[in-house]
Motif scaffolding. Structure first.
Motif, PDB file in Angstrom:
ATOM      1  N   GLU A 197       9.213  -4.457 -17.668  1.00 54.03           N
ATOM      2  CA  GLU A 197       9.889  -5.618 -18.243  1.00 54.03           C
ATOM      3  C   GLU A 197      11.223  -5.884 -17.572  1.00 54.03           C
ATOM      4  OE1 GLU A 197       8.393  -7.627 -20.381  1.00 54.03           O
ATOM      5  OE2 GLU A 197       6.647  -6.299 -20.203  1.00 54.03           O
ATOM      6  N   ARG A 225      10.475  -7.975 -14.455  1.00 49.87           N
ATOM      7  CA  ARG A 225       9.839  -9.277 -14.690  1.00 49.87           C
ATOM      8  C   ARG A 225      10.909 -10.340 -14.928  1.00 49.87           C
ATOM      9  NH1 ARG A 225       6.211  -9.367 -19.620  1.00 49.87           N
ATOM     10  NH2 ARG A 225       6.140 -11.550 -19.030  1.00 49.87           N
ATOM     11  N   SER A 237       0.647  -3.332 -21.917  1.00 49.50           N
ATOM     12  CA  SER A 237       1.424  -4.058 -20.910  1.00 49.50           C
ATOM     13  C   SER A 237       1.112  -3.586 -19.501  1.00 49.50           C
ATOM     14  CB  SER A 237       2.924  -3.907 -21.196  1.00 49.50           C
ATOM     15  OG  SER A 237       3.375  -2.601 -20.884  1.00 49.50           O
ATOM     16  N   SER A 275      10.621 -11.954 -18.550  1.00 48.77           N
ATOM     17  CA  SER A 275      10.347 -11.061 -19.668  1.00 48.77           C
ATOM     18  C   SER A 275      11.035 -11.541 -20.939  1.00 48.77           C
ATOM     19  CB  SER A 275      10.814  -9.638 -19.349  1.00 48.77           C
ATOM     20  OG  SER A 275      10.704  -8.810 -20.481  1.00 48.77           O
TER      21      SER A 275
END
Length: 445
Positions: free
Chosen positions: A98, A101, A71, A104
Motif C-alpha cells: 500500500e 501504490r 491484497s 492507495s
C-alpha cells in the motif's frame, strides 16, 4: 489539536474514532513517559466518563492478516525457510504494497506512521547502545532478530520482484522492509476469536485449535501504553472493536491502553521503551534435565513419568518475576533433575509428585544449582544493581535515551535476580528447619 483524516471511500471518517459526541483526536504532545520522549498520542477532545467508548473501529477498517493475504493475491506464495512469523510478514508486506501504490486508500494512515529513523527499538541501536545492555539476554535476542530479518529479506526479494505492484525500483529495499516490520511489531496485536467467529476470515483449520487473528487498527495504534488494565473489548455481534475508558478524562488528557503484561525486554525489543518498576518485568531462566546413564534405566523412566505428570519437557524456559520468585514448575523441574536414584521418588512403590521436596539432600542440590545459575548471570554484568541505581538517580548526568532505557532494563533484571537469590537462600533455611524438626519428632517418637 488535529483530527486525523479518515478516508471517505472506505467509510473512514471522524466517527470511526468517535465516542458518540466525544471524538478522540490525535495530537503531537511534548510529554515524557519513563524517560522516553513521546512524539504522538491520542488525547480526549472533551470530558470523558468511566465506561465511555473511546475508540470504535468496524471490522472492515481493521487491517487483518486475511486482508493482507487478499491484497497480495492468490499467486503470492511464501518461500520455504522464512524465520519470522507469517502474521508479521503478511502485515508488513501489506504495508509495503500500500505504501508504493499511488492510489492507495490507506495513504493517509500510512503517512501518519512513524519513520524508520524514529523507532527506538533495540533492532536499530548502535554498538555503544547495545553494550549498555550489559549481560542482558535482550542483546542476543536483538542480534538474532537482525539475522532473521536479513535472511527473510533475501528470501522474499525474488518473490516480491515478480509481483505486479513492485515494478518500481523503490518497491523493495532493506530499509522499507525494516520500516514495515517495526510498525507491525510495535502497532499490531493478537485478537482471540470465539468459536465460529468469522469477522476476519482467520479461523483455524482445526476446530479444536485456538483461534486468533493478528490486527492493526489505523489511528487507534497511536494510543500509548500503560500497565493499568484498560477497557479493550470486541463486540462480534456488531462487528466492532472498542476501547472503553476505565477512568475519567478531561479535555487534552492523553488516553492510554495496556499493551499487555510485557517485560521491559519485550517492550524495548518491540516498542522501544522501558518502564521503571515494571511490575511485569521478568528474567527468563533456561534449565535442562541432565542425561541419565545407560545403566540407570529405572531412573530415566521415573524422571520421564514425573516430567509428563507435571506437563514438563526435558528443558524449561521459565520467567522469574518479583510477584513469583520461585515458580512451582521450576522447583518441580529441578527436584526431578537432581534425583540420583529412582527410589528417591517412590513411596511404598508409588510415584511421588515433585510438587514437594523429596529429601533435604535433593532439595538442597536443586536450590543450590539455581542459586549458582542466578549468581552466574549476575557475575557477567559489568555493573551492580546499586551502581545502576546511582546512574539513574543522577539527574545531572546527560545520556542518550536509548542508553538510559538500557540501564532501566538491566537494573530491573538485576533486581529480579538478586531477589531470586535471596528467596532461594530463605527457602534453603526453611527447608533445613523443616527437615530438622521432622527428624527431631521422629527421634522423640
Amino acid at each position: 489539536m488535529v483530527q486525523m483524516p479518515w478516508r471517505e471511500p472506505r467509510g473512514l471518517c471522524p466517527q470511526a474514532v468517535r465516542a458518540g459526541p466525544r471524538p478522540v483526536m490525535l495530537q503531537a504532545i511534548p510529554c515524557a513517559m519513563v524517560l522516553i520522549r513521546l512524539r504522538s498520542g491520542l488525547v480526549a477532545a472533551e470530558e470523558l466518563q468511566e465506561g465511555d467508548v473511546l475508540c470504535s473501529i468496524p471490522f472492515h477498517l481493521a487491517v487483518s492478516t486475511r486482508m493482507a493475504e487478499r491484497s497480495l493475491g492468490d499467486g503470492f506464495e511464501f518461500p520455504a525457510g522464512l524465520q519470522l512469523q507469517k502474521e508479521v510478514l503478511l502485515l508488513s508486506l501489506f504495508l509495503i504494497r500500500e505504501r508504493v501504490r499511488p492510489d492507495s486508500e490507506w495513504t493517509a494512515w500510512l503517512d501518519s506512521l512513524p519513520t524508520l529513523e524514529s523507532f527506538s527499538c533495540t533492532f536499530s541501536w548502535n554498538d555503544a547502545e547495545l553494550d549498555a545492555l550489559d549481560a542482558s539476554q535482550l542483546r542476543a535476542d536483538t542480534m538474532a532478530r537482525r539475522k532473521k530479518v536479513s535472511q527473510d529479506f533475501e528470501l522474499l526479494a525474488p518473490i516480491v520482484a515478480q509481483q505486479p505492484w513492485s515494478s518500481d525500483d523503490g518497491c523493495w529495499s532493506s530499509d522499507l522492509f525494516a520500516w514495515a516490520l517495526h510498525n507491525v511489531w510495535s502497532r499490531s496485536f493478537y485478537l482471540p476469536l470465539p468459536q465460529g467467529a468469522t469477522g476476519f476470515g482467520d479461523l483455524a483449520q482445526d476446530e479444536d485449535a485456538e483461534q486468533h487473528t493478528c490486527l492493526m487498527l489505523p489511528y487507534c495504534d497511536f494510543i500509548n501504553h500503560t500497565n493499568q488494565p484498560t477497557g479493550f473489548k470486541v463486540d462480534f455481534d456488531s462487528e466492532r472493536i472498542m476501547l472503553c475508558a476505565t477512568q475519567e478524562y478531561k479535555p487534552g488528557d492523553q488516553v492510554f491502553d495496556c499493551y499487555g503484561p510485557k517485560s521491559n525486554a519485550i517492550l524495548l525489543l518491540n516498542y522501544g521503551f522501558a518502564l521503571s518498576d515494571n511490575e511485569h518485568d521478568a528474567v527468563i531462566l533456561c534449565v535442562k534435565q541432565p542425561p541419565c546413564g545407560d545403566e540407570d534405566q529405572d531412573l530415566s523412566v521415573v524422571k520421564q513419568r514425573l516430567l509428563t505428570g507435571h506437563h514438563l519437557d526435558s528443558s524449561l524456559h521459565v520467567p522469574i518475576r518479583l510477584k513469583q520468585l520461585l515458580p512451582p514448575d521450576l522447583l518441580a523441574f529441578m527436584r526431578i533433575a537432581h534425583l540420583e536414584t529412582a527410589s528417591q521418588a517412590l513411596d511404598d512403590g508409588k510415584l511421588r509428585s515433585a510438587a514437594k521436596p523429596y529429601s533435604l539432600t535433593n532439595e538442597s542440590r536443586a536450590l543450590k544449582s539455581l542459586l549458582r545459575l542466578a549468581q552466574g548471570h549476575l557475575s557477567q554484568n559489568a555493573t551492580t544493581q546499586r551502581e545502576d541505581e546511582e546512574l539513574l538517580a543522577d539527574v545531572g548526568k546527560e545520556m542518550p535515551n536509548n542508553v538510559r532505557s538500557a540501564i532501566i532494563l538491566r537494573h530491573g533484571e538485576k533486581r529480579i535476580l538478586n531477589q531470586f537469590c535471596a528467596a532461594l537462600k530463605e527457602r534453603m533455611r526453611q527447608t533445613i528447619m523443616f527437615f530438622s524438626m521432622n527428624a527431631q519428632r521422629n527421634s522423640s517418637g
